[in-house]
Design a protein around this motif. Sequence first.
Motif, short mmCIF file in Angstrom:
data_model
loop_
_atom_site.label_atom_id
_atom_site.label_comp_id
_atom_site.label_asym_id
_atom_site.label_seq_id
_atom_site.Cartn_x
_atom_site.Cartn_y
_atom_site.Cartn_z
N GLY A 1 46.58 34.52 69.80
CA GLY A 1 45.75 33.45 69.29
C GLY A 1 44.52 33.16 70.12
N TRP A 2 44.33 33.85 71.23
CA TRP A 2 43.19 33.59 72.12
C TRP A 2 41.88 33.65 71.34
CZ3 TRP A 2 42.68 31.66 76.87
CH2 TRP A 2 41.47 31.80 77.52
N VAL A 3 41.74 34.66 70.50
CA VAL A 3 40.53 34.78 69.67
C VAL A 3 40.87 34.58 68.20
CG1 VAL A 3 38.73 36.39 68.92
CG2 VAL A 3 39.40 36.32 71.31
N THR A 4 42.02 35.06 67.79
CA THR A 4 42.35 35.05 66.37
C THR A 4 42.63 33.65 65.83
OG1 THR A 4 44.66 35.52 66.91
CG2 THR A 4 43.26 37.39 66.40
N ALA A 5 42.97 32.69 66.67
CA ALA A 5 43.26 31.34 66.20
C ALA A 5 42.04 30.43 66.27
CB ALA A 5 44.41 30.73 67.02
N THR A 6 40.86 31.00 66.47
CA THR A 6 39.64 30.20 66.53
C THR A 6 39.20 29.85 65.12
OG1 THR A 6 39.02 31.40 68.51
CG2 THR A 6 37.29 30.14 67.43
N PRO A 7 39.16 28.55 64.77
CA PRO A 7 38.78 28.15 63.41
C PRO A 7 37.36 28.60 63.06
CG PRO A 7 39.68 26.28 64.64
CD PRO A 7 39.49 27.41 65.61
N GLY A 8 37.21 29.13 61.87
CA GLY A 8 35.90 29.52 61.36
C GLY A 8 35.37 30.84 61.90
#
Length: 53
Positions: free
Chosen positions: A7-14
């Motif tokens: 989620g470090w990058v993949t959970a960034t909204p938008g």
Amino acid sequence: MQGLDAGWVTATPGLGRPAQLTALGNGVVPQQAAQAVRLLAPPFPRCPRCAAA
């Protein structure tokens, strides 16, 4: 992705998949950076005063 926490990058909204890959493409894989430091940095000498204690 690239050894980072989930989620470090993949959970960034938008932030879509292309933008995620672009952001990661400008970075260094943490494991690769740590190995480079281990290989290139001179060993840190021990303090004679500290070693005697």
